[in-house]
Design an enzyme around this catalytic site. Structure first.
Site, PDB file in Angstrom:
ATOM      1  N   GLU A 107       0.856  -1.192   0.000  1.00 51.95           N
ATOM      2  CA  GLU A 107       0.000   0.000   0.000  1.00 51.95           C
ATOM      3  C   GLU A 107       0.884   1.231   0.000  1.00 51.95           C
ATOM      4  O   GLU A 107       1.896   1.259   0.689  1.00 51.95           O
ATOM      5  CB  GLU A 107      -0.865  -0.027   1.267  1.00 51.95           C
ATOM      6  CG  GLU A 107      -1.744   1.192   1.457  1.00 51.95           C
ATOM      7  CD  GLU A 107      -2.585   1.118   2.748  1.00 51.95           C
ATOM      8  OE1 GLU A 107      -2.983   0.003   3.162  1.00 51.95           O
ATOM      9  OE2 GLU A 107      -2.822   2.175   3.329  1.00 51.95           O
ATOM     10  N   ASP A 109       0.027   5.508   0.365  1.00 54.67           N
ATOM     11  CA  ASP A 109      -1.121   6.394   0.490  1.00 54.67           C
ATOM     12  C   ASP A 109      -0.824   7.847   0.770  1.00 54.67           C
ATOM     13  O   ASP A 109       0.137   8.199   1.432  1.00 54.67           O
ATOM     14  CB  ASP A 109      -2.103   5.858   1.545  1.00 54.67           C
ATOM     15  CG  ASP A 109      -1.425   5.321   2.768  1.00 54.67           C
ATOM     16  OD1 ASP A 109      -0.480   5.930   3.244  1.00 54.67           O
ATOM     17  OD2 ASP A 109      -1.855   4.252   3.249  1.00 54.67           O
ATOM     18  N   GLU A 111      -2.960  10.612   2.728  1.00 53.77           N
ATOM     19  CA  GLU A 111      -4.106  10.761   3.627  1.00 53.77           C
ATOM     20  C   GLU A 111      -4.089  12.183   4.174  1.00 53.77           C
ATOM     21  O   GLU A 111      -3.116  12.592   4.801  1.00 53.77           O
ATOM     22  CB  GLU A 111      -4.014   9.759   4.772  1.00 53.77           C
ATOM     23  CG  GLU A 111      -4.080   8.331   4.257  1.00 53.77           C
ATOM     24  CD  GLU A 111      -4.281   7.325   5.360  1.00 53.77           C
ATOM     25  OE1 GLU A 111      -5.280   6.611   5.325  1.00 53.77           O
ATOM     26  OE2 GLU A 111      -3.439   7.271   6.263  1.00 53.77           O
TER      27      GLU A 111
END
Ligand SMILES: *[C@@H]1O[C@H](CO)[C@@H](O)[C@H](O)[C@H]1NC(C)=O
Ligand SMILES: *[C@@H]1O[C@H](CO)[C@@H](O)[C@H](O)[C@H]1NC(C)=O
Ligand SMILES: *[C@@H]1O[C@H](CO)[C@@H](O)[C@H](O)[C@H]1NC(C)=O
Ligand SMILES: *[C@@H]1O[C@H](CO)[C@@H](O)[C@H](O)[C@H]1NC(C)=O
Ligand SMILES: *[C@@H]1O[C@H](CO)[C@@H](O)[C@H](O)[C@H]1NC(C)=O
Length: 297
Positions: A107, A109, A111
């Site tokens: 993953e 990301d 955010e």
């Protein structure tokens, strides 16, 4: 760092929603959104041309709104123009991330941690490989992400993963296979693209001290003009994975980490970093985060 004390909550949240997503009946959309499934169709407003989508967080008993791509990719460039909820966005977490599924997932990301009206967002990024994350960085942004659209994207080949904002490199993760024993790089795991906005009250704003105020709903994140330019592969389908590992995407662009990029990341590190796991000596020793020694700018 107080704001990271609740890190576990983030992980649990994301994994919970992923598994929920897989179990549920998904709805698909016309246009570009045909590339996505949504598990919260009532809180999604697609535009007619299929170029833009709004994710609406407006229901406290359904405190997650999200979509995920039908395809997944191994290497390439994946990005979108994003505008974040304005004014009082404390407690909200708006995301744009790539992820595979399962306990050994990969993953990476973006955010965006909301804030009280007039207070700045923080951008939280993390990288998981083979199920192992804990590589958080948080930066302040050099612009107001609620005032206009900005382009956020990932580019990764077999040498390096770079996070960009408006063509400025903010973070990298080098492939140290062959340099650091047992090093894992995201070069075996096709990942889908996910967009979401959810209630992260338990940790997001000032370490959970400022909660989401449902009186200020709806919270709306808008995404448009996606660029999904990667090598398409499928988790569990070794033939497609091997094809991507041998594709042009595994090598290109060759100059992903030129001097310009290094200079940009140096400046981010000098001026904007709020938290960097590599500098958290209470949490990690050098053996636990071998990449930090090689990611020096
Ligand atoms: C949330 O927003 C969607 C899209 O605008 C709307 O259809 C839905 O009724 C709203 N739900 C609530 C609880 O306001
Ligand atoms: C809010 O979400 C709950 C749980 O998903 C759902 O049962 C309810 O119908 C939603 N309310 C509205 C007004 O959409
Ligand atoms: C944010 O607040 C300003 C000033 O009060 C207002 O004009 C604007 O409409 C608000 N934006 C949103 C998205 O609610
Ligand atoms: C919110 O604003 C405060 C005060 O300016 C700041 O310290 C904090 O880093 C901001 N972001 C979050 C997510 O708490
Ligand atoms: C680093 O921490 C790990 C886990 O706590 C420990 O096993 C290891 O011995 C430590 N290494 C050094 C060099 O301190």
């Amino acid at each position: 760092m107080g704001s990271l004390g609740r890190q576990g909550c983030l992980l649990v949240g994301v994994l919970f929603y992923l598994s929920m997503a897989i179990g549920a009946q998904a709805q698909s959309y016309p246009g570009l959104q045909a590339a996505f499934n949504s598990w919260t169709p009532k809180q999604i407003i697609p535009d007619k041309n299929g170029r833009k989508v709004q994710l609406v967080l407006n229901n406290s008993s359904s405190a997650y709104t999200g979509m995920g791509s039908k395809q997944s990719w191994l290497f390439g460039g994946i990005g979108a123009w994003i505008k974040l909820p304005a004014n009082d966005s404390a407690g909200t977490v708006t995301t744009f991330y790539m992820s595979s599924t399962g306990p050994k997932h990969c993953e990476f990301d973006f955010e965006f941690l909301g804030n009280s009206s007039g207070q700045p967002y923080l951008l939280h990024t993390n990288i998981f490989v083979d199920g192992v994350g804990g590589r958080e960085q948080q930066i302040r942004l050099w612009f107001d992400p609620t005032a206009a659209f900005h382009y956020y994207n990932f580019q990764w080949n077999n040498d390096v993963l770079v996070f960009f904002i408006d063509n400025t490199a903010i973070r990298m993760f080098r492939n140290l296979e062959g340099i650091v024993p047992n090093f894992m790089y995201p070069n075996k795991c096709p990942m889908g693209l996910y967009l979401s906005i959810w209630d992260g009250s338990s940790w997001a704003t000032c370490g959970g001290r400022v909660k989401l105020n449902w009186g200020k709903a709806p919270f709306i994140a808008t995404y448009e003009n996606f660029r999904l330019n990667g090598c398409v592969a499928k988790q569990g389908d070794q033939a497609s994975i091997t094809a991507c590992q041998n594709s042009k995407y595994a090598l290109r662009p060759r100059n992903l980490l030129g001097m310009l990029r290094i200079r940009q990341m140096r400046q981010v590190r000098r001026d904007l970093v709020h938290y960097n796991y590599c500098d958290d000596k209470k949490r990690y020793n050098e053996t636990q985060v071998p990449e930090c020694k090689y990611n020096v700018l």
